[in-house]
Motif scaffolding. Structure first.
Motif, PDB file in Angstrom:
ATOM      1  N   ASP A 223      20.532  30.748   4.835  1.00 23.44           N
ATOM      2  CA  ASP A 223      19.923  30.951   3.522  1.00 23.44           C
ATOM      3  C   ASP A 223      19.318  29.614   3.107  1.00 23.44           C
ATOM      4  N   ARG A 225      18.627  28.463   0.343  1.00 22.54           N
ATOM      5  CA  ARG A 225      19.273  27.887  -0.833  1.00 22.54           C
ATOM      6  C   ARG A 225      20.465  27.009  -0.480  1.00 22.54           C
ATOM      7  N   SER A 226      21.075  27.244   0.694  1.00 26.68           N
ATOM      8  CA  SER A 226      22.184  26.398   1.137  1.00 26.68           C
ATOM      9  C   SER A 226      21.772  25.477   2.283  1.00 26.68           C
ATOM     10  N   ASP A 227      20.872  25.950   3.162  1.00 25.98           N
ATOM     11  CA  ASP A 227      20.474  25.150   4.322  1.00 25.98           C
ATOM     12  C   ASP A 227      19.526  24.013   3.943  1.00 25.98           C
ATOM     13  N   PRO A 229      18.584  22.967   0.344  1.00 22.89           N
ATOM     14  CA  PRO A 229      18.655  23.194  -1.102  1.00 22.89           C
ATOM     15  C   PRO A 229      17.433  22.655  -1.846  1.00 22.89           C
ATOM     16  N   TYR A 233      19.755  24.633  -7.040  1.00 28.73           N
ATOM     17  CA  TYR A 233      20.788  25.383  -6.319  1.00 28.73           C
ATOM     18  C   TYR A 233      21.979  24.514  -5.924  1.00 28.73           C
ATOM     19  N   GLU A 234      21.735  23.291  -5.483  1.00 31.28           N
ATOM     20  CA  GLU A 234      22.838  22.442  -5.076  1.00 31.28           C
ATOM     21  C   GLU A 234      23.736  22.111  -6.257  1.00 31.28           C
ATOM     22  N   PHE A 238      25.634  27.070  -5.019  1.00 35.31           N
ATOM     23  CA  PHE A 238      25.307  28.362  -4.425  1.00 35.31           C
ATOM     24  C   PHE A 238      26.313  28.752  -3.341  1.00 35.31           C
ATOM     25  N   ARG A 239      26.682  30.052  -3.321  1.00 38.05           N
ATOM     26  CA  ARG A 239      27.617  30.594  -2.327  1.00 38.05           C
ATOM     27  C   ARG A 239      26.916  31.672  -1.511  1.00 38.05           C
ATOM     28  N   ILE A 240      26.894  31.502  -0.201  1.00 39.69           N
ATOM     29  CA  ILE A 240      26.201  32.435   0.680  1.00 39.69           C
ATOM     30  C   ILE A 240      27.050  33.691   0.884  1.00 39.69           C
TER      31      ILE A 240
END
Length: 359
Positions: A223, A225-227, A229, A233-234, A238-240
């Motif tokens: 994702d 948003r996590s890979d 950021p 989001y950071e 964010f939780r995948i």
């Protein structure tokens, strides 16, 4: 005796024009091929003929469902070329709009999935909830489809009273937890209709390059948003969401749980909305010569933008890759061995968008 069934590019079973050619034995699919490219609109070349500001309006129309993420991605690429850092408040507002857009897209998809299963009660519940999110988008931006929130250097509109939306979102979360999610996860008819249907193994998900909920439903924890950021989001933590069963039900569950995560992110962003300006500068942008790439997590997965500038008032090159471009071909791996009657539901589980793909 084997036989072939061609569907599309224009067919009542397809919401947008693409072509599926099925080779079947009795009522079982043996092989399928997918063809796209029937509604090419030339948005990339058109963007290169417009000044930077009108180009934002154009790329926002790549897709009516995920319009905001396209404008965000384009603006982020231009900002990266020019070395522009947008204010914190603008980052949070872009994040809020992105997650609200994800919610209305996932709810639209869930409603259509219920319709394909003949589950009219779930369809009405989902679309009623979607209207709540659409009303919120309209309240913030003034529009229900193309929001016009983004500009190079920040956002066009503020959220002057962010806390007014919190109670509505909390109510939406309760509806999801008590009504919508159980309707898809606990109802025996829904489970029997979706469980074990349209399997896309983790290995096939990797081989076909899938992204977004399709990949995460096959156990791939990817994702943007996590890979990679971006925006807020950071800071928001964010939780995948992933699932391991790799079937249509897993794709439903991933999107349903992502709705709850989106609500959590939006509420956190609304409560923590920083004070400050909405944009880094006033007036028209000046973009020097250079190039940049950006990645954003659209409702269907990773959106990629490449933008180049020659220092003029127009982009020199705009290149867009949308998630459906890589997700739709994976239908060729999901359908063999499935009953032909299930193929419409399997197609829906990918949430295909030909507007994005053919652009």
């Amino acid at each position: 005796m084997p036989y072939q069934i061609p569907i599309g590019p224009f067919h009542p079973a397809l919401e947008e024009p693409y072509k599926l050619s099925f080779n079947c034995v009795a009522d079982t699919v043996d092989k399928v091929s997918v063809d796209v490219g029937f509604s090419f609109r030339g948005i990339e070349i058109l963007a290169q003929k417009r000044e930077w500001l009108p180009a934002i309006t154009l790329v926002e129309r790549v897709c009516g469902i995920c319009s905001n993420v396209h404008a965000t991605s384009f603006c982020m690429a231009a900002e990266r070329i020019a070395g522009i850092e947008i204010p914190k408040r603008a980052q949070y507002i872009r994040t809020i709009m992105g997650e609200l857009e994800r919610m209305h897209s996932h709810l639209l998809w869930a409603g259509l999935a219920a319709e394909f299963m003949g589950y009219e009660t779930a369809f009405m519940e989902v679309f009623n909830l979607r209207e709540t999110i659409m009303d919120m988008l309209e309240s913030i931006s003034g529009n229900r489809v193309n929001y016009g929130m983004n500009r190079i250097g920040g956002v066009n509109r503020d959220i002057p009273d962010p806390l007014q939306y919190v109670s509505t979102l909390e109510t939406a979360a309760k509806t999801l937890e008590k009504v919508v999610i159980p309707a898809f996860m606990d109802n025996p008819t829904a489970r029997s209709r979706m469980g074990g249907v349209g399997i896309l193994t983790k290995e096939d998900a990797i081989a076909w390059g899938t992204v977004g909920p399709v990949a995460r439903a096959s156990g791939l924890a990817i994702d943007v948003r996590s890979d990679l950021p971006y925006l807020a989001y950071e800071e928001l933590g964010f939780r995948i969401v992933t699932q391991e069963s790799c079937d249509v039900q897993a794709r439903v569950v991933v999107r349903a749980l992502e709705l709850l995560e989106s609500i959590r992110l939006i509420i956190a962003a609304l409560k923590g909305l920083p004070a400050g300006p909405l944009r880094a500068f006033e007036g028209l942008p000046t973009i020097p010569a250079g190039e940049a790439t950006t990645y954003c997590e659209a409702p269907r997965g990773e959106v990629f933008y490449y933008v180049a500038s020659d220092g003029s008032d127009k982009p020199a090159r705009v290149r867009i890759r949308t998630p459906s471009f890589v997700n739709i071909p994976a239908l060729e791996a999901m359908m063999p061995g499935q009953q032909f009657a299930n193929t419409s539901l399997i197609q829906a589980s990918v949430d295909p968008c030909l507007s994005c793909t053919d652009r």
